[in-house]
Design a protein around this motif. Structure first.
Motif, short mmCIF file in Angstrom:
data_model
loop_
_atom_site.label_atom_id
_atom_site.label_comp_id
_atom_site.label_asym_id
_atom_site.label_seq_id
_atom_site.Cartn_x
_atom_site.Cartn_y
_atom_site.Cartn_z
N VAL A 91 0.84 -1.18 0.00
CA VAL A 91 0.00 0.00 0.00
C VAL A 91 0.89 1.24 0.00
CG1 VAL A 91 -0.17 0.03 2.53
CG2 VAL A 91 -1.92 1.17 1.16
N THR A 92 0.48 2.26 -0.75
CA THR A 92 1.20 3.52 -0.80
C THR A 92 0.73 4.41 0.33
OG1 THR A 92 1.39 3.34 -3.20
CG2 THR A 92 1.78 5.51 -2.23
N VAL A 93 1.68 5.04 1.02
CA VAL A 93 1.35 5.87 2.18
C VAL A 93 2.04 7.22 2.08
CG1 VAL A 93 1.14 3.79 3.62
CG2 VAL A 93 3.25 5.11 3.66
N ARG A 94 1.51 8.18 2.85
CA ARG A 94 2.16 9.46 3.10
C ARG A 94 2.18 9.68 4.61
NH1 ARG A 94 -0.95 12.22 -1.50
NH2 ARG A 94 -2.46 12.77 0.11
N GLY A 95 3.20 10.37 5.09
CA GLY A 95 3.27 10.68 6.52
C GLY A 95 4.43 9.95 7.17
N PRO A 96 4.42 9.85 8.49
CA PRO A 96 3.40 10.27 9.46
C PRO A 96 3.32 11.80 9.59
CG PRO A 96 4.86 8.60 10.39
CD PRO A 96 5.51 9.11 9.16
N ARG A 97 2.11 12.25 9.99
CA ARG A 97 1.86 13.66 10.23
C ARG A 97 1.02 13.76 11.50
NH1 ARG A 97 -0.14 14.54 5.81
NH2 ARG A 97 -2.37 14.53 6.24
N ASN A 98 1.28 14.81 12.30
CA ASN A 98 0.61 14.90 13.60
C ASN A 98 -0.14 16.22 13.74
OD1 ASN A 98 -0.23 14.59 16.25
ND2 ASN A 98 1.69 13.73 16.94
N ASN A 99 -1.47 16.15 13.76
CA ASN A 99 -2.32 17.30 14.06
C ASN A 99 -2.95 17.19 15.45
OD1 ASN A 99 -2.02 18.34 11.35
ND2 ASN A 99 -3.47 16.77 10.69
N PHE A 100 -2.52 16.22 16.24
CA PHE A 100 -3.18 15.91 17.52
C PHE A 100 -2.10 15.59 18.55
CE2 PHE A 100 -6.17 12.72 19.78
CZ PHE A 100 -6.82 13.72 20.48
N ALA A 101 -1.09 16.44 18.60
CA ALA A 101 0.09 16.15 19.42
C ALA A 101 -0.23 16.21 20.91
CB ALA A 101 1.21 17.12 19.09
N LEU A 102 0.47 15.39 21.67
CA LEU A 102 0.32 15.36 23.13
C LEU A 102 1.19 16.45 23.75
CD1 LEU A 102 -0.92 13.75 25.53
CD2 LEU A 102 1.23 12.47 25.60
N VAL A 103 0.54 17.40 24.41
CA VAL A 103 1.23 18.49 25.08
C VAL A 103 1.66 18.03 26.46
CG1 VAL A 103 0.99 20.86 25.94
CG2 VAL A 103 -0.11 20.18 23.79
N ALA A 104 2.87 18.36 26.86
CA ALA A 104 3.37 17.96 28.17
C ALA A 104 2.51 18.57 29.27
CB ALA A 104 4.82 18.39 28.34
N ALA A 105 2.12 17.74 30.24
CA ALA A 105 1.30 18.20 31.36
C ALA A 105 1.50 17.26 32.54
CB ALA A 105 -0.17 18.25 30.97
N ALA A 106 1.10 17.71 33.71
CA ALA A 106 1.20 16.87 34.90
C ALA A 106 0.00 15.94 35.04
CB ALA A 106 1.33 17.74 36.15
N ARG A 107 -1.16 16.35 34.45
CA ARG A 107 -2.39 15.57 34.62
C ARG A 107 -3.14 15.51 33.29
NH1 ARG A 107 -6.07 18.09 38.66
NH2 ARG A 107 -6.89 15.97 38.94
N TYR A 108 -3.72 14.34 33.03
CA TYR A 108 -4.50 14.16 31.81
C TYR A 108 -5.78 13.39 32.11
CZ TYR A 108 -0.02 14.90 29.29
OH TYR A 108 1.16 15.39 28.82
N LEU A 109 -6.84 13.73 31.37
CA LEU A 109 -8.03 12.90 31.27
C LEU A 109 -8.18 12.54 29.79
CD1 LEU A 109 -10.64 11.58 32.23
CD2 LEU A 109 -11.78 13.80 31.95
N PHE A 110 -8.07 11.26 29.49
CA PHE A 110 -8.24 10.77 28.13
C PHE A 110 -9.64 10.19 27.99
CE2 PHE A 110 -3.63 10.24 28.97
CZ PHE A 110 -3.13 11.07 27.97
N ILE A 111 -10.36 10.60 26.95
CA ILE A 111 -11.70 10.10 26.68
C ILE A 111 -11.72 9.55 25.26
CG2 ILE A 111 -14.15 10.66 26.52
CD1 ILE A 111 -13.65 12.99 28.44
N ALA A 112 -12.01 8.26 25.12
CA ALA A 112 -12.03 7.61 23.81
C ALA A 112 -13.37 6.97 23.58
CB ALA A 112 -10.91 6.57 23.71
#
Length: 313
Positions: A91-112
């Motif tokens: 398969v032909t691909v392009r990337g990787p590209r990141n529009n959703f980067a993880l910003v450094a922080a002390a606390r996170y709430l992840f909702i998936a």
């Protein structure tokens, strides 16, 4: 952006209607580095380009892993992946590209929600490795449809809350987001209904706390089209773009090549520098701060608030 051919080196059923593929170089060489939140463009056919989040280990340069949910009523991309991309296929691909980067922080709430776990999984691993205080709340229609749920729960224990809708109902967003918490960043990916609800519940949170990634365009971003004059600073052309014609289409018809994929304002491939004029942003990617800056725009869907734009094309 460079395109290259990768081969499917492994395929695994990770949930009902969800397959995980590992893509590698035919010569076995190292693949590009990436960070949590990044995605690949898969070129699956003429005018059939789809974006899939990377869900493997960024430290593993031997393979890029994606997980794809079959969408029977979709536009054909997931069917191509499920039906054609078996081990050994190319398969032909392009990337990787990141529009959703993880910003450094002390606390996170992840909702998936559902297949939205794909970019969130590597973020959880990065937050855990950094020693951050984090929690993941992961919802889906049923346990059988929730990819990687058992592995996440086994690895991280009670920091992962699984919420199959047929067992627990909808996610308790008022309980999760009802009170802003200082220093916490919220990352959400999943169906549009979930993201919209999370955005509504985060209206009282400080600016910049919420980060989302959409698979489909956000609702309510349409505007009234007017004729706009678009000057292309590099090619030297000036185009008159009538109502109903995307700027991207007009640029392409003028013979100027622009990379594009989704044509819906969700992938960021056609992001273009604005040298003059005020964009009318209709994408689902830029933050409020980026929109206010007005120095870049997604020309597949966005237009202009001024009669003229100057683009770096």
């Amino acid at each position: 952006m460079t395109e290259w051919d990768l081969v499917v080196t492994a395929r695994e059923q990770v949930a009902r209607d969800v397959v995980a593929l590992t893509l590698g170089r035919p010569d076995g060489g190292d693949l590009p580095q990436w960070t949590p939140g990044a995605h690949l463009d898969l070129l699956l056919g003429p005018d059939l380009v789809r974006q899939y989040s990377l869900c493997g280990d960024p430290a593993d340069r031997s393979g890029l892993r994606i997980a794809v949910q079959r969408e029977p009523d979709g536009r054909g991309g997931s069917r191509q992946v499920h039906d054609r991309l078996t081990p050994g296929a190319t398969v032909t691909v392009r990337g990787p590209r990141n529009n959703f980067a993880l910003v450094a922080a002390a606390r996170y709430l992840f909702i998936a929600g559902g297949i939205g776990i794909t970019p969130i999984g590597p973020m959880v691993a990065a937050a855990d490795a950094a020693g951050a205080d984090w929690r993941l709340v992961y919802g889906g229609r049923s346990r059988a449809t929730m990819a990687f749920a058992d592995a996440l729960r086994e690895k991280y224990g009670d920091r992962v809350t699984l919420c199959p809708q047929d067992e627990t109902g909808l996610l308790d967003l008022p309980g999760l987001l009802g009170r802003p918490e200082a220093g916490m960043l919220v990352y959400c990916c999943g169906p549009e209904a979930l993201i919209t609800a999370v955005e509504q519940h985060c209206l009282g949170w400080p600016p910049g706390c919420l980060h989302v990634e959409r698979f489909t365009p956000a609702s309510g971003v349409d505007g009234v089209d007017t004729t706009v004059e678009v000057e292309l600073s590099i090619s030297g052309q000036t185009l008159t773009v009538p109502p109903g014609t995307p700027i991207l289409q007009a640029v392409e018809e003028a013979g100027v090549q622009v990379l594009s994929s989704c044509r819906e304002g969700t992938c960021g491939t056609c992001e273009t520098t604005v040298l003059a004029g005020v964009p009318d942003h209709r994408d689902s990617l830029l933050t409020e701060e980026e929109r206010a800056a007005g120095d870049t725009m997604m020309i597949c869907v966005s237009r202009a608030r001024t009669p003229r734009l100057v683009l770096e094309l």
